[in-house]
Write a protein that holds these residues in place. Structure first.
Motif, PDB file in Angstrom:
ATOM      1  N   VAL A   1      45.795  34.864 -26.124  1.00 47.59           N
ATOM      2  CA  VAL A   1      45.873  36.098 -25.335  1.00 47.59           C
ATOM      3  C   VAL A   1      44.986  37.174 -25.952  1.00 47.59           C
ATOM      4  O   VAL A   1      44.218  37.859 -25.251  1.00 47.59           O
ATOM      5  CB  VAL A   1      47.333  36.585 -25.241  1.00 47.59           C
ATOM      6  CG1 VAL A   1      47.395  37.965 -24.596  1.00 47.59           C
ATOM      7  CG2 VAL A   1      48.173  35.600 -24.450  1.00 47.59           C
TER       8      VAL A   1
ATOM      9  N   GLU B   1      41.170  36.235 -25.506  1.00 50.28           N
ATOM     10  CA  GLU B   1      40.736  36.401 -24.125  1.00 50.28           C
ATOM     11  C   GLU B   1      40.617  37.878 -23.758  1.00 50.28           C
ATOM     12  O   GLU B   1      39.667  38.287 -23.082  1.00 50.28           O
ATOM     13  CB  GLU B   1      41.728  35.709 -23.177  1.00 50.28           C
ATOM     14  CG  GLU B   1      41.667  34.199 -23.211  1.00 50.28           C
ATOM     15  CD  GLU B   1      40.404  33.664 -22.553  1.00 50.28           C
ATOM     16  OE1 GLU B   1      40.338  33.629 -21.315  1.00 50.28           O
ATOM     17  OE2 GLU B   1      39.465  33.300 -23.298  1.00 50.28           O
ATOM     18  N   TYR B   2      41.543  38.681 -24.208  1.00 47.80           N
ATOM     19  CA  TYR B   2      41.487  40.115 -23.899  1.00 47.80           C
ATOM     20  C   TYR B   2      40.309  40.779 -24.602  1.00 47.80           C
ATOM     21  O   TYR B   2      39.627  41.628 -24.017  1.00 47.80           O
ATOM     22  CB  TYR B   2      42.794  40.780 -24.318  1.00 47.80           C
ATOM     23  CG  TYR B   2      42.907  42.221 -23.876  1.00 47.80           C
ATOM     24  CD1 TYR B   2      43.245  42.535 -22.562  1.00 47.80           C
ATOM     25  CD2 TYR B   2      42.665  43.264 -24.774  1.00 47.80           C
ATOM     26  CE1 TYR B   2      43.339  43.850 -22.158  1.00 47.80           C
ATOM     27  CE2 TYR B   2      42.754  44.581 -24.368  1.00 47.80           C
ATOM     28  CZ  TYR B   2      43.098  44.864 -23.056  1.00 47.80           C
ATOM     29  OH  TYR B   2      43.187  46.172 -22.642  1.00 47.80           O
TER      30      TYR B   2
ATOM     31  N   ALA C   1      43.635  36.378 -20.059  1.00 49.35           N
ATOM     32  CA  ALA C   1      44.553  36.932 -21.057  1.00 49.35           C
ATOM     33  C   ALA C   1      45.935  37.166 -20.459  1.00 49.35           C
ATOM     34  O   ALA C   1      46.956  36.778 -21.041  1.00 49.35           O
ATOM     35  CB  ALA C   1      43.987  38.231 -21.616  1.00 49.35           C
TER      36      ALA C   1
ATOM     37  N   ALA D   1      47.818  33.876 -19.568  1.00 50.13           N
ATOM     38  CA  ALA D   1      48.496  33.311 -20.737  1.00 50.13           C
ATOM     39  C   ALA D   1      49.699  34.160 -21.134  1.00 50.13           C
ATOM     40  O   ALA D   1      50.748  33.636 -21.517  1.00 50.13           O
ATOM     41  CB  ALA D   1      47.512  33.206 -21.901  1.00 50.13           C
ATOM     42  N   ALA D   2      49.546  35.487 -21.014  1.00 49.65           N
ATOM     43  CA  ALA D   2      50.667  36.372 -21.337  1.00 49.65           C
ATOM     44  C   ALA D   2      51.833  36.161 -20.387  1.00 49.65           C
ATOM     45  O   ALA D   2      53.003  36.322 -20.771  1.00 49.65           O
ATOM     46  CB  ALA D   2      50.212  37.827 -21.295  1.00 49.65           C
TER      47      ALA D   2
END
Length: 301
Positions: A250, A253-254, A262, A265-266
């Motif tokens: 996460v 990706e962010y 992100a 996945a979060a």
């Protein structure tokens, strides 16, 4: 004289009547307290949770699904599950053994053991990860041995498991210790007198009494294992497709401006939190019912 005596008897009764109802507050006070609680609940729980799913699905379900099924995301999910599958049973064994020893026996160092169980609660996960890095890394005292035998601890699966086990091992023990102390050891002692072996005492007497508390501790342990960030981040090395767990994925990706990936996945972690909450409430209810049933049995006996 009789009037004052009657008044002195009436005042304590009136005082007791007022104290009997702890919710005897003005309607305005109740409304303010409930409103503040609901406001905090909405701002700090509902709103952030809703924003995760709204952002994750903001570009459509296809983009959301792609964010969950790309190679890096799938690798992070598999690694997270693998770490939990290893760490949770280890903590289960430790928690049962430690709680049995502390609740049933008196020995030197008992208070020290009880204090050490709480150590992960007082130490920052980042500091815990750094400690493992200093021990098993290139500057550590056993690096030469590890390097000579081609053993990798940090920046590999063993380091991730060690860090996760450290931050999660109090959960099972801390749930079982007070429960076993409250239940006492009379039933186990009776079983031993009747000739039961230690394994029979545990499986047929102790385990049925602690099963809901044990499940409660395992649920919390698993949730923390799958959501751990600080300690795992230090020992992982952030190697894409190899040592990135779901929380680390996460973050990466962010930072790479892959917002949908992100938040997709979060959303998995958010769903895990909701499932954990539901299981936690169910386990608490079962534990309360079990305690009530045992109290009734004790009264009837």
């Amino acid at each position: 004289m009789s009037d004052s005596l009657a008044l002195s008897r009436t005042l304590p009764q009136a005082t007791k009547a007022r104290k009997a109802d702890p919710t005897d507050e003005p309607a305005l006070v109740k409304a303010i307290l409930i409103g503040v609680a609901l406001l905090f609940f909405a701002l700090f729980l509902v709103l952030p949770l809703a924003s995760v799913f709204v952002t994750a699905l903001g570009k459509g379900f296809a983009a959301y699904w792609d964010g969950l099924t790309n190679d890096d995301a799938l690798s992070a999910i598999r690694l997270t599950v693998l770490i939990a599958v290893i760490a949770v049973p280890l903590n289960l064994v430790f928690g049962v053994a430690a709680s049995w020893a502390i609740a049933r026996f008196d020995f030197k160092g008992k208070s020290v053991l009880t204090t050490l169980i709480d150590l992960p609660f007082s130490v920052s996960p980042v500091i815990a990860g750094l400690t493992f890095l200093l021990i098993f890394g290139r500057q550590g005292p056993i690096w030469d041995f590890l390097d000579a035998h081609n053993l990798k601890i940090v920046f590999a699966l063993p380091g991730l498991v060690l860090a996760t086990v450290f931050v999660t091992f109090p959960f099972v023990a801390r749930e079982l210790i007070p429960l076993m102390q409250a239940q006492g050891s009379e039933e186990e002692e009776a079983a031993r007198v009747l000739g039961a072996s230690g394994w029979q005492v545990f499986t047929r007497v102790t385990l049925p009494k602690i099963k809901w508390g044990l499940l409660y501790g395992v649920i919390l342990c698993n949730a923390r294992a799958m959501g751990e960030f600080g300690a795992v981040s230090v020992v992982s090395g952030h190697i894409r497709g190899e040592t990135n767990t779901l929380p680390l994925h996460v973050e990466i990706e962010y930072n790479d401006y892959h917002t949908v990936g992100a938040f997709a996945a979060a959303s998995i972690l958010a769903l895990l939190a909701l499932a954990t909450l539901a299981l936690k409430l169910w386990a608490e209810r079962k534990l309360a019912q079990d305690k009530a049933a045992r109290r009734e049995d004790a009264v009837q006996a």
